[in-house]
Write an enzyme that holds these catalytic residues in place. Sequence first.
Site, PDB file in Angstrom:
ATOM      1  N   HIS A  61      -8.214  -2.686   0.518  1.00 42.51           N
ATOM      2  CA  HIS A  61      -7.874  -1.615  -0.424  1.00 42.51           C
ATOM      3  C   HIS A  61      -6.846  -2.131  -1.433  1.00 42.51           C
ATOM      4  O   HIS A  61      -6.184  -3.150  -1.199  1.00 42.51           O
ATOM      5  CB  HIS A  61      -7.302  -0.417   0.324  1.00 42.51           C
ATOM      6  CG  HIS A  61      -8.258   0.203   1.290  1.00 42.51           C
ATOM      7  ND1 HIS A  61      -9.292   1.013   0.893  1.00 42.51           N
ATOM      8  CD2 HIS A  61      -8.346   0.119   2.654  1.00 42.51           C
ATOM      9  CE1 HIS A  61      -9.972   1.413   1.957  1.00 42.51           C
ATOM     10  NE2 HIS A  61      -9.427   0.885   3.033  1.00 42.51           N
TER      11      HIS A  61
ATOM     12  N   CYS B 283      -9.847  -2.017  -5.272  1.00 43.85           N
ATOM     13  CA  CYS B 283      -9.671  -1.120  -6.404  1.00 43.85           C
ATOM     14  C   CYS B 283      -8.467  -1.577  -7.235  1.00 43.85           C
ATOM     15  O   CYS B 283      -7.487  -2.087  -6.690  1.00 43.85           O
ATOM     16  CB  CYS B 283      -9.430   0.309  -5.918  1.00 43.85           C
ATOM     17  SG  CYS B 283     -10.822   1.042  -5.043  1.00 43.85           S
TER      18      CYS B 283
END
Length: 402
Positions: free
Chosen positions: A108, A149
């Site tokens: 992430h 991301c």
Amino acid sequence: MENYRHQADVCHAYQIVHQNGIPDEQIVVMMYDDIANNNKNPHPGKIINKPNGLDVYPGVPKDYTGEDVTPQNFLAALKGDRRAMKKRNPKVITSGGNDTIFIYLTDHGGSGIFCFPNDILHASDLIETIKEMARNNKFAKMVIYMESCHSGSMFTKLPNNVHVYAVTAARADEASYACYFDSERETFLSDEFSAHWMYYTETNDLDNKTFGDQFGYLQEMMMSSHSCRFGDMTMGGHPISEFVNNTPQRVRSETRALGFAPTHLTSNHDVPFKILEHRIKTETDAGRKQHLKRKYEALHKTKAKIDGDVEAISKHFKCDDLDEDYSKMDLHAFKTVAEHFRATCFDWHKEECFTQFHIALPHMHAFARLCACGVESERIIEVITKVSRKSSRKLQQGYKHP
């Protein structure tokens, strides 16, 4: 099992460089390693990275697993600094001025941060480590691929004169995407950027394909996020085989014959919700279904609270004209702000705190923009503290019975 895809990506990347002839003593693998033998894995001991794919888990080195998978150990291993390790007999990169280094990271991420299982790597620390290694003649050339991301925000301050080339899954302001939802495993098997760069690597003659060729392919084929590159652009002209050797002809032919078409493209921000929605839909036991529904509702409440807190923080500043140029951001100031937000707005004594922080990751751009605009970190921290205390009081009042 929610993060199955990240470990599957790592295992697949290892298999690629291993089959290309890179010896294990020159490879360092960091992976929490709680997926293959997880009791929720319907195929114990096996990990796949695409539908009906080969098991990519066999032979993967266990250099760093569990609590040893930290940003501190990653940076120390990269620098070859055994003294900075708490782990016994740590495996590190012992490189010199004639060596090439290829780094692949997947997890992430948010503006200026990349997540490890229980901690975060800040852009400031990564860039400082790269600069230190360049000063100490620790490599001739380095290539970094990052799947997360907002990964484009991690390299805005990467110098273009130290022979380092970075490619990211997404721009600074956008999510990356998961792919290949597996109904049996109830999770996603891979990520769009990773699936594409690995397929390209396994199906081409890497002696005659450059990093620039591969980047062109990524820009053309990726449908959801936008791959970006940073650093020394002359590196784009180098053959990929200089870093990972060439892919055997047999592997190229077999991989092409299987075909390639990523499916179920889903923003990584939405993955935990999509997985829970599937589990609720397919659960047949009434009690377990209700438990999953409560978990789903709690997740949405957490998201709503974080959305509200960040909106309340943003209202203290004039946001209309804030600069979107992340290259202007003071990375050290942002690290201070991000760490304060993480420590202040989440209860780190609760087991689900890091999941909550993952939900907050899309909002980190709000703080990055403030830092890029030149707002003092002390002022941002003051507002975060004020809003957090007010939010906590409201939450406590909400628990009181009339």
